[in-house]
Design a protein around this motif. Sequence first.
Motif, PDB file in Angstrom:
ATOM      1  N   VAL A 109     -12.135  26.050  78.296  1.00 22.09           N
ATOM      2  CA  VAL A 109     -12.429  24.616  78.545  1.00 22.09           C
ATOM      3  C   VAL A 109     -12.138  23.828  77.484  1.00 22.09           C
ATOM      4  CG1 VAL A 109     -14.119  22.992  79.172  1.00 22.09           C
ATOM      5  CG2 VAL A 109     -14.269  25.283  80.198  1.00 22.09           C
ATOM      6  N   GLY A 112      -8.988  21.862  76.628  1.00 23.39           N
ATOM      7  CA  GLY A 112      -8.654  20.386  77.039  1.00 23.39           C
ATOM      8  C   GLY A 112      -8.732  19.514  76.023  1.00 23.39           C
ATOM      9  N   SER A 142     -10.600  14.628  77.224  1.00 19.94           N
ATOM     10  CA  SER A 142     -11.198  15.040  76.200  1.00 19.94           C
ATOM     11  C   SER A 142     -12.640  15.006  76.496  1.00 19.94           C
ATOM     12  CB  SER A 142     -10.970  14.597  74.827  1.00 19.94           C
ATOM     13  OG  SER A 142      -9.608  14.805  74.528  1.00 19.94           O
ATOM     14  N   VAL A 145     -14.051  17.250  79.125  1.00 13.25           N
ATOM     15  CA  VAL A 145     -14.306  18.640  78.473  1.00 13.25           C
ATOM     16  C   VAL A 145     -15.543  18.896  77.743  1.00 13.25           C
ATOM     17  CG1 VAL A 145     -13.339  20.299  76.813  1.00 13.25           C
ATOM     18  CG2 VAL A 145     -11.723  19.160  78.246  1.00 13.25           C
ATOM     19  N   THR A 283     -11.831  20.942  85.285  1.00 12.41           N
ATOM     20  CA  THR A 283     -10.400  21.422  85.054  1.00 12.41           C
ATOM     21  C   THR A 283      -9.676  20.657  85.609  1.00 12.41           C
ATOM     22  OG1 THR A 283     -10.809  23.537  84.711  1.00 12.41           O
ATOM     23  CG2 THR A 283      -8.585  23.262  85.204  1.00 12.41           C
ATOM     24  N   VAL A 286      -9.351  16.809  84.606  1.00 10.36           N
ATOM     25  CA  VAL A 286      -8.661  17.013  83.485  1.00 10.36           C
ATOM     26  C   VAL A 286      -6.997  16.763  83.552  1.00 10.36           C
ATOM     27  CG1 VAL A 286      -8.084  18.149  81.320  1.00 10.36           C
ATOM     28  CG2 VAL A 286     -10.376  17.840  81.954  1.00 10.36           C
TER      29      VAL A 286
END
Length: 298
Positions: A109, A112, A142, A145, A283, A286
């Motif tokens: 993770v 990211g 970002s 994440v 995920t 992102v």
Amino acid sequence: MERTSNLQHSPLQTSASGWINGLIGVVIFSGSLPATRVAVLEFDPVFLTVARATIAALLALGLLWLFKEKRPARHQLMSLTIVALGVVIGFPLLTALALQYVTSAHSIVFVGLLPLATAAFGVLRGGERPRAAFWIFSVLGSLLVVGYALSQGLTASPQGDILMLLAILACGLGYAEGATLSRTLGGWQVICWALVLSLPVVAALTWLRMPSSLSGISTPAWFSLGYVSLFSMLIGFVFWYRGLAQGGIAAVGQLQLLQPFFGLTLAATLLHEQVSAGMLGVTVAVILCVAGAKKFAK
């Protein structure tokens, strides 16, 4: 192998080729953290770091000799040193240490954050100037994440999370510096020379940190060491640096937002680690930031 600086294609062709090369690099890198997680269960993290670098450096030395590459100019040695410290030593060592505290799914993770770090160092070291909207999408990805990491409770393993953040900074600097240098030195030549430059140090440390016995090491651990040595440390960079040089550090660097998706898939299928719905949701969110960042990267 052809040098990046010698390519004679239209800007559109070069950009498209950059994204293709970058995507191949990201797919290869996606297996790095799961493989490191397997290897670090049986290998000392420091030994794993220097052993993978030594194996890759010997292969790189062979490639440079085979293609009769000229030595880098003196003014390029500092950049090569930064690349070596960032991606040959820094990122592998810090992630190997982190994976003693966190699972590969959790560490993935943090990847990211890598596009933002790469883009920032691309501005500082590569002279790129993305548009303001680019930073909005990059920062948003970002923040997603970081928000996920906070929601999981950083106090559960502060050592692992701090080590992963330091690893991302080291990797972002190494990516940006290597991409800038590859415009004149060539993509595969950059990583090969960086590996060769570090060979005396990593080879000596490999000898010093060698376990007293290797008889108890399992096949998956050996396979993982082979993967991070050949693919993560060498082949992946051949495509990645070429892609960054062709398509732009900030732009192609956003492809790293796809790396958690590939990495989580590997962690779930190969390591049988639990991938939560929240992790998948972050995920996907992102990944959606890639399109927006790509549009405003130049």
